[in-house]
Design a protein around this motif. Structure first.
Motif, PDB file in Angstrom:
ATOM      1  N   SER A 183       0.851  -1.189   0.000  1.00  0.00           N
ATOM      2  CA  SER A 183       0.000   0.000   0.000  1.00  0.00           C
ATOM      3  C   SER A 183       0.886   1.239   0.000  1.00  0.00           C
ATOM      4  N   GLU A 232     -10.524 -11.664 -12.473  1.00  0.00           N
ATOM      5  CA  GLU A 232      -9.581 -11.015 -11.567  1.00  0.00           C
ATOM      6  C   GLU A 232      -8.242 -10.849 -12.274  1.00  0.00           C
ATOM      7  N   THR A 257      -3.048  -5.356 -10.255  1.00  0.00           N
ATOM      8  CA  THR A 257      -4.038  -4.285 -10.231  1.00  0.00           C
ATOM      9  C   THR A 257      -3.679  -3.231  -9.207  1.00  0.00           C
ATOM     10  N   SER A 258      -4.173  -2.024  -9.436  1.00  0.00           N
ATOM     11  CA  SER A 258      -4.118  -0.940  -8.448  1.00  0.00           C
ATOM     12  C   SER A 258      -5.527  -0.727  -7.914  1.00  0.00           C
ATOM     13  N   TYR A 259      -5.663  -0.694  -6.587  1.00  0.00           N
ATOM     14  CA  TYR A 259      -6.940  -0.350  -5.970  1.00  0.00           C
ATOM     15  C   TYR A 259      -6.774   1.059  -5.416  1.00  0.00           C
ATOM     16  N   THR A 300      -8.042   4.575  -3.827  1.00  0.00           N
ATOM     17  CA  THR A 300      -9.059   5.185  -2.965  1.00  0.00           C
ATOM     18  C   THR A 300      -8.521   6.491  -2.396  1.00  0.00           C
ATOM     19  N   PRO A 314     -14.095   3.984  -5.369  1.00  0.00           N
ATOM     20  CA  PRO A 314     -12.832   3.241  -5.471  1.00  0.00           C
ATOM     21  C   PRO A 314     -12.618   2.762  -6.908  1.00  0.00           C
ATOM     22  N   GLN A 356     -10.642   0.327  -9.614  1.00  0.00           N
ATOM     23  CA  GLN A 356      -9.898  -0.916  -9.799  1.00  0.00           C
ATOM     24  C   GLN A 356      -9.223  -0.855 -11.165  1.00  0.00           C
ATOM     25  N   LYS A 385      -4.262  -4.705  -4.317  1.00  0.00           N
ATOM     26  CA  LYS A 385      -5.470  -5.292  -3.724  1.00  0.00           C
ATOM     27  C   LYS A 385      -6.559  -5.381  -4.777  1.00  0.00           C
ATOM     28  N   TYR A 386      -7.298  -6.479  -4.755  1.00  0.00           N
ATOM     29  CA  TYR A 386      -8.440  -6.641  -5.659  1.00  0.00           C
ATOM     30  C   TYR A 386      -9.718  -6.747  -4.836  1.00  0.00           C
ATOM     31  N   VAL A 387     -10.721  -5.963  -5.203  1.00  0.00           N
ATOM     32  CA  VAL A 387     -12.037  -6.007  -4.561  1.00  0.00           C
ATOM     33  C   VAL A 387     -13.064  -6.278  -5.645  1.00  0.00           C
ATOM     34  N   ASN A 406     -16.192  -6.247  -7.861  1.00  0.00           N
ATOM     35  CA  ASN A 406     -17.163  -5.166  -8.053  1.00  0.00           C
ATOM     36  C   ASN A 406     -18.141  -5.471  -9.186  1.00  0.00           C
TER      37      ASN A 406
END
Length: 430
Positions: free
Chosen positions: A129, A157, A161-163, A165, A230, A232, A253-255, A257
């Motif tokens: 992070s 997925e 990746t860039s998460y 926020t 946010p 992705q 981080k992957y979330v 969506n």
């Protein structure tokens, strides 16, 4: 003959060096590969979560100096990624076996000399992070992603990746997220923008318009968003340019969506497809007492992979816009907007591998909608005790869509646009 030689020499000397992206899994074991068209003084970075026991078997030779990649796989004391300065003759080789090489996930990134000398040109390697703050006139930050540590059940997925926020910027700050490698003229090029704040959009239609002609630029306005969903960003690398100051958090981080609900009524977000893609739905938070505007900025940097036809749709409904976007050609920043507030946006594909696309969506509130005045009715003698009843007047809301649009209203819109067109064209001739 001598003049021809001088001409060719001048031509070669004016060839502009290019930034480089070199995946480690493309190296050939026991082969020394020259990284061509690299300027002396450029910076060389490594973005990798591969094991150091494999990275130490990869050799980067710059001039008379030889480095192993495990030496670059760490940070400086101030948290910035380590780099080496390139010589004109830059080579790379490995003693790893072929099977080991093909499983590597990292890559080498080489800047240009101009970028290496620019104090406002920053590079970040995202392993966990990073809290990022960038400030300046046309300052640039290049984001190098590394392999995700965790996996989900999502078929689309990304590997990296860039998460993003906590984006904080003032209304006077302009920010553009851009795909690809920033070339030597990166500060002047915005054709590769896939996310922006503020947003430029058209402000005159009753349904939706795809902005193609310079004529429509007369109607464009800018809107700044205090709230951003946010983001992705499933790319190996990307960069952003900013005029002003911006802060954000970027995580490895992957979330998931695929069915997402926005967290504000005035907001903007991003849906990105790169490689495998599954349907995504965005449910918009609404305030039905206010008017509003919604829209999309869609880019297809290249045609669909292997000629596959891909459709991205806003599904038909009695309460929101109907539209169709088809990806068979290259399109950069096609813009659509409507005076309606969307209930939801669905982007689906006819193929699991539709190619790369970017869709920035936005919705914003306007003024208060008109309210109805209640009708008061006094009951007649046949009712008990002469009570008074309040009955709201009936209202019917008809959504604006591309189907079932009244013919008269269509003619009025056409005539209005024709009058506007003649007005501006005659004004330009005077």
């Amino acid at each position: 003959m001598f003049k021809l030689f001088l001409f060719l020499l001048a031509l070669v000397s004016t060839v502009r060096a290019e930034p480089k992206f070199i995946p480690l899994n493309k190296l050939s074991p026991l082969v020394i590969s020259t990284i061509t068209n690299v300027e002396g003084g450029a910076n060389v970075y490594l973005a990798s979560k591969d094991d150091d026991k494999y990275l130490k078997n990869i050799f980067l030779k710059s001039g008379d100096n030889t480095y192993t990649l495990d030496q670059l796989n760490e940070s400086n004391d101030n948290g910035t990624p380590k780099s080496i300065q390139a010589a004109v003759d830059l080579t790379i080789s490995t003693t790893n076996e072929y099977d080991t090489t093909t499983r590597l996930t990292g890559f080498i990134y080489v800047t240009t000399k101009v970028q290496a000398l620019d104090p406002n040109f920053l590079v970040y390697v995202i392993k966990t992070s990073n809290s990022i703050s960038v400030s300046g006139t046309k300052a640039t930050a290049v984001i190098l992603n590394t392999k995700l540590n965790s996996e989900t059940a999502d078929a689309d997925e990304p590997l990296k990746t860039s998460y993003v926020t906590e984006i904080t910027q003032s209304p006077s700050t302009n920010i553009n997220f851009q795909w690809g490698l920033p070339s030597d003229d990166w500060q002047d090029g915005t054709n590769n923008t896939f996310f922006q704040n503020p947003i430029q959009y058209a402000n005159f239609d009753t349904t939706y318009v795809v902005i193609h002609s310079s004529f429509w630029k007369k109607f464009k306005v800018f809107r700044f968003f205090n709230h951003i969903e946010p983001l992705q960003i499933g790319l190996d690398l990307w960069y952003f340019t900013v005029t002003g100051t911006v802060k954000m958090r970027i995580e490895n981080k992957y979330v998931s969506n695929h069915d997402y609900t926005t967290t504000a009524v005035s907001t903007t977000g991003l849906i990105l497809g790169n490689n495998v893609y599954q349907e995504h739905v965005v449910n918009f938070k609404r305030d039905d007492t206010l008017s509003g505007t919604s829209g999309l900025i869609v880019s297809f940097p290249k045609t669909s992979n292997k000629g596959i036809s891909s459709d991205y749709r806003l599904p038909p409904s009695s309460k929101h816009l109907i539209s169709l976007l088809s990806c068979n050609i290259t399109q950069i920043a096609s813009k659509l907007n409507t005076i309606m507030k969307l209930l939801l946006l669905t982007i689906s594909s006819t193929s699991l591998l539709p190619g790369t696309f970017y869709c920035q969506y936005f919705t914003m509130t306007g003024g208060l909608l008109p309210t109805t005045t209640p009708q008061t009715t006094t009951l007649g003698p046949s009712t008990t005790s002469g009570l008074t009843s309040t009955v709201p007047s009936s209202t019917t809301t008809v959504a604006t869509t591309t189907k079932g649009y009244p013919v008269i209203l269509r003619l009025e819109c056409i005539l209005a646009l024709l009058i506007l067109f003649l007005y501006f064209e005659l004004g330009a001739m005077q």
